[in-house]
Design a protein around this motif. Structure first.
Motif, PDB file in Angstrom:
ATOM      1  N   ALA A 114       7.619  -2.043  -0.552  1.00  0.00           N
ATOM      2  CA  ALA A 114       8.403  -3.262  -0.302  1.00  0.00           C
ATOM      3  C   ALA A 114       9.516  -3.404  -1.340  1.00  0.00           C
ATOM      4  CB  ALA A 114       7.487  -4.481  -0.331  1.00  0.00           C
ATOM      5  N   HIS A 115       9.180  -3.145  -2.599  1.00  0.00           N
ATOM      6  CA  HIS A 115      10.179  -3.216  -3.675  1.00  0.00           C
ATOM      7  C   HIS A 115      11.317  -2.228  -3.439  1.00  0.00           C
ATOM      8  CE1 HIS A 115      12.066  -2.934  -7.585  1.00  0.00           C
ATOM      9  NE2 HIS A 115      11.601  -1.708  -7.760  1.00  0.00           N
ATOM     10  N   ARG A 116      10.994  -0.985  -3.046  1.00  0.00           N
ATOM     11  CA  ARG A 116      12.012   0.032  -2.800  1.00  0.00           C
ATOM     12  C   ARG A 116      12.942  -0.360  -1.660  1.00  0.00           C
ATOM     13  NH1 ARG A 116      11.959   5.302  -4.097  1.00  0.00           N
ATOM     14  NH2 ARG A 116      12.359   5.894  -1.930  1.00  0.00           N
ATOM     15  N   HIS A 117      12.432  -1.115  -0.705  1.00  0.00           N
ATOM     16  CA  HIS A 117      13.240  -1.526   0.440  1.00  0.00           C
ATOM     17  C   HIS A 117      13.920  -2.884   0.228  1.00  0.00           C
ATOM     18  CE1 HIS A 117      12.254   1.528   3.605  1.00  0.00           C
ATOM     19  NE2 HIS A 117      11.357   1.831   2.676  1.00  0.00           N
ATOM     20  N   GLY A 118      13.727  -3.470  -0.947  1.00  0.00           N
ATOM     21  CA  GLY A 118      14.368  -4.748  -1.242  1.00  0.00           C
ATOM     22  C   GLY A 118      13.743  -5.933  -0.546  1.00  0.00           C
ATOM     23  N   ASP A 119      12.497  -5.785  -0.067  1.00  0.00           N
ATOM     24  CA  ASP A 119      11.830  -6.874   0.635  1.00  0.00           C
ATOM     25  C   ASP A 119      11.249  -7.886  -0.339  1.00  0.00           C
ATOM     26  OD1 ASP A 119      12.378  -5.794   3.117  1.00  0.00           O
ATOM     27  OD2 ASP A 119      10.464  -4.724   3.265  1.00  0.00           O
ATOM     28  N   GLN A 120      11.107  -9.105   0.147  1.00  0.00           N
ATOM     29  CA  GLN A 120      10.414 -10.138  -0.609  1.00  0.00           C
ATOM     30  C   GLN A 120       8.925  -9.809  -0.636  1.00  0.00           C
ATOM     31  OE1 GLN A 120      11.649 -13.273  -1.863  1.00  0.00           O
ATOM     32  NE2 GLN A 120      13.773 -12.719  -1.435  1.00  0.00           N
ATOM     33  N   LEU A 121       8.269 -10.123  -1.747  1.00  0.00           N
ATOM     34  CA  LEU A 121       6.849  -9.813  -1.897  1.00  0.00           C
ATOM     35  C   LEU A 121       6.122 -11.044  -2.418  1.00  0.00           C
ATOM     36  CD1 LEU A 121       4.850  -7.395  -1.686  1.00  0.00           C
ATOM     37  CD2 LEU A 121       5.240  -7.021  -4.137  1.00  0.00           C
ATOM     38  N   ALA A 122       5.009 -11.396  -1.740  1.00  0.00           N
ATOM     39  CA  ALA A 122       4.196 -12.536  -2.152  1.00  0.00           C
ATOM     40  C   ALA A 122       2.735 -12.114  -2.217  1.00  0.00           C
ATOM     41  CB  ALA A 122       4.370 -13.702  -1.176  1.00  0.00           C
ATOM     42  N   LEU A 123       1.914 -12.926  -2.854  1.00  0.00           N
ATOM     43  CA  LEU A 123       0.490 -12.636  -2.987  1.00  0.00           C
ATOM     44  C   LEU A 123      -0.329 -13.881  -2.727  1.00  0.00           C
ATOM     45  CD1 LEU A 123      -1.930 -10.807  -3.967  1.00  0.00           C
ATOM     46  CD2 LEU A 123      -1.515 -11.755  -6.252  1.00  0.00           C
ATOM     47  N   VAL A 124      -1.402 -13.719  -1.955  1.00  0.00           N
ATOM     48  CA  VAL A 124      -2.445 -14.736  -1.815  1.00  0.00           C
ATOM     49  C   VAL A 124      -3.762 -14.031  -2.083  1.00  0.00           C
ATOM     50  CG1 VAL A 124      -3.660 -16.305  -0.259  1.00  0.00           C
ATOM     51  CG2 VAL A 124      -1.159 -16.138  -0.149  1.00  0.00           C
ATOM     52  N   ALA A 125      -4.455 -14.427  -3.139  1.00  0.00           N
ATOM     53  CA  ALA A 125      -5.690 -13.746  -3.521  1.00  0.00           C
ATOM     54  C   ALA A 125      -6.645 -14.737  -4.162  1.00  0.00           C
ATOM     55  CB  ALA A 125      -5.390 -12.605  -4.496  1.00  0.00           C
ATOM     56  N   GLY A 126      -7.935 -14.451  -4.034  1.00  0.00           N
ATOM     57  CA  GLY A 126      -8.898 -15.345  -4.658  1.00  0.00           C
ATOM     58  C   GLY A 126     -10.314 -15.087  -4.209  1.00  0.00           C
ATOM     59  N   ASP A 127     -11.172 -16.047  -4.531  1.00  0.00           N
ATOM     60  CA  ASP A 127     -12.594 -15.949  -4.221  1.00  0.00           C
ATOM     61  C   ASP A 127     -13.068 -17.309  -3.732  1.00  0.00           C
ATOM     62  OD1 ASP A 127     -12.766 -17.508  -6.572  1.00  0.00           O
ATOM     63  OD2 ASP A 127     -12.993 -15.714  -7.806  1.00  0.00           O
ATOM     64  N   SER A 128     -14.385 -17.541  -3.771  1.00  0.00           N
ATOM     65  CA  SER A 128     -14.908 -18.813  -3.263  1.00  0.00           C
ATOM     66  C   SER A 128     -14.580 -19.990  -4.174  1.00  0.00           C
ATOM     67  CB  SER A 128     -16.423 -18.714  -3.082  1.00  0.00           C
ATOM     68  OG  SER A 128     -17.050 -18.416  -4.326  1.00  0.00           O
ATOM     69  N   ALA A 129     -14.174 -19.712  -5.422  1.00  0.00           N
ATOM     70  CA  ALA A 129     -13.880 -20.791  -6.368  1.00  0.00           C
ATOM     71  C   ALA A 129     -12.434 -21.238  -6.324  1.00  0.00           C
ATOM     72  CB  ALA A 129     -14.238 -20.344  -7.782  1.00  0.00           C
ATOM     73  N   ALA A 130     -11.513 -20.327  -6.092  1.00  0.00           N
ATOM     74  CA  ALA A 130     -10.090 -20.678  -6.158  1.00  0.00           C
ATOM     75  C   ALA A 130      -9.242 -19.637  -5.449  1.00  0.00           C
ATOM     76  CB  ALA A 130      -9.643 -20.795  -7.618  1.00  0.00           C
ATOM     77  N   THR A 131      -8.051 -20.087  -5.043  1.00  0.00           N
ATOM     78  CA  THR A 131      -7.055 -19.203  -4.452  1.00  0.00           C
ATOM     79  C   THR A 131      -5.797 -19.267  -5.299  1.00  0.00           C
ATOM     80  OG1 THR A 131      -7.873 -19.502  -2.196  1.00  0.00           O
ATOM     81  CG2 THR A 131      -5.597 -18.770  -2.429  1.00  0.00           C
ATOM     82  N   ALA A 132      -5.233 -18.108  -5.632  1.00  0.00           N
ATOM     83  CA  ALA A 132      -3.984 -18.036  -6.384  1.00  0.00           C
ATOM     84  C   ALA A 132      -2.895 -17.521  -5.466  1.00  0.00           C
ATOM     85  CB  ALA A 132      -4.134 -17.114  -7.592  1.00  0.00           C
ATOM     86  N   ALA A 133      -1.747 -18.161  -5.502  1.00  0.00           N
ATOM     87  CA  ALA A 133      -0.621 -17.743  -4.668  1.00  0.00           C
ATOM     88  C   ALA A 133       0.600 -17.514  -5.545  1.00  0.00           C
ATOM     89  CB  ALA A 133      -0.314 -18.801  -3.617  1.00  0.00           C
TER      90      ALA A 133
END
Length: 294
Positions: A114-133
């Motif tokens: 994605a970086h090489r193609h100049g695309d926007q990149l986002a993350l959604v990750a977590g567990d049962s306690a919390a989600t980080a975005a």
């Protein structure tokens, strides 16, 4: 001084794949978004006078009534990495490699493309306690932050795995169309997961990556295995009982069949990875199958 995770991913890409293979992988990624002069914005109900060519037939079939696509001015694609970083990822995979390392490499490669193609990149990750975005941005520094977050989050000290919470977060907060790259282990998908994926598949393109669990019975099973959630031993001498082996195999087959059925119904292509070495060829096959299915 800490080694850059982006540099580590790039180095592994160079080691594990010769130049032609890397070029082909890059080309398959580019084909995911190539040829669009306008960018999808959202879906709305069909009204008389709308162009027939704007009907989204797949989304209409899922909903049961006609939907048309609305478009905005062209822009780069947004890639949203969705990961379960619960302590289930602290376990080992089919090959004995830590599942966390396979997840990190797979998302690292997709993020690097994605970086090489100049695309926007986002993350959604977590567990049962919390989600980080992490919001969508471009640049190698942003990719490095995402990989650092993944590396530090997935481990034995994390809360229980909860992919449902991550899917629900994406469904609630992501409004514009994107490419979702979802990484999970072989945990069962329930009715809530199916409903969330049905909703997400209407709006987004989805790539699904399954990190294969270790075998608990048979010749490939480790001599001693423990549950990462509670530390209790798994199966042990019971694995020698034919009835236990048979029932365990049936349960695993049913779980896999249900996941395949849900993903196939929604047109979501799945890739399965059992080791770090399988990441590059596995992602190539996944992108190729996704392109052909579109």
């Amino acid at each position: 001084m800490q080694t850059s995770l982006v540099a580590r991913v790039a180095s592994k890409m160079f080691i594990f794949a010769h130049r032609r293979a890397r070029t082909m992988l890059d080309g398959e990624y580019g084909a995911v978004s190539r040829g669009r002069s306008l960018d999808f914005d959202d879906l709305r109900a069909y009204t008389p006078g709308d162009e027939i060519r704007d009907i989204d037939w797949k989304a209409s079939a899922r909903l049961g009534s006609p939907l048309v696509r609305r478009y905005a001015a062209v822009r780069k694609q947004t890639v949203i990495l969705v990961a379960d970083t619960g302590r289930g990822m602290a376990a080992v995979s089919r090959s004995g490699d830590p599942k966390r390392e396979i997840m990190l490499m797979a998302l690292g490669v997709m993020g690097y493309l994605a970086h090489r193609h100049g695309d926007q990149l986002a993350l959604v990750a977590g567990d049962s306690a919390a989600t980080a975005a992490h919001p969508s941005r471009t640049g190698q520094a942003h990719l490095e932050q995402i990989l650092r977050r993944l590396e530090s989050s997935a481990g034995a000290s994390a809360a229980r795995s909860d992919l449902t919470a991550q899917l629900a977060h994406v469904a609630r907060t992501v409004r514009r169309r994107g490419l979702l790259v979802i990484v999970a282990d072989e945990a069962a998908l329930d009715e809530e997961d199916e409903a969330l994926l049905t909703r997400l598949a209407v709006q987004h393109e989805i790539l699904w990556i399954t990190v294969l669990d270790a075998e608990l019975v048979g010749a490939a099973a480790p001599r001693r295995s423990y549950d990462v959630d509670g530390g209790a031993p798994l199966l042990g001498r019971l694995a020698a009982e034919e009835e236990v082996v048979r029932d365990y195999g049936r349960l695993m087959a049913e779980r896999t069949e249900r996941r395949e059925r849900i993903l196939n119904r929604l047109g979501i292509v799945e890739g399965r990875l059992g080791s770090v070495d399988e990441v590059l060829p596995g992602l190539f096959r996944l992108l190729e199958r996704h392109r052909r299915a579109r």
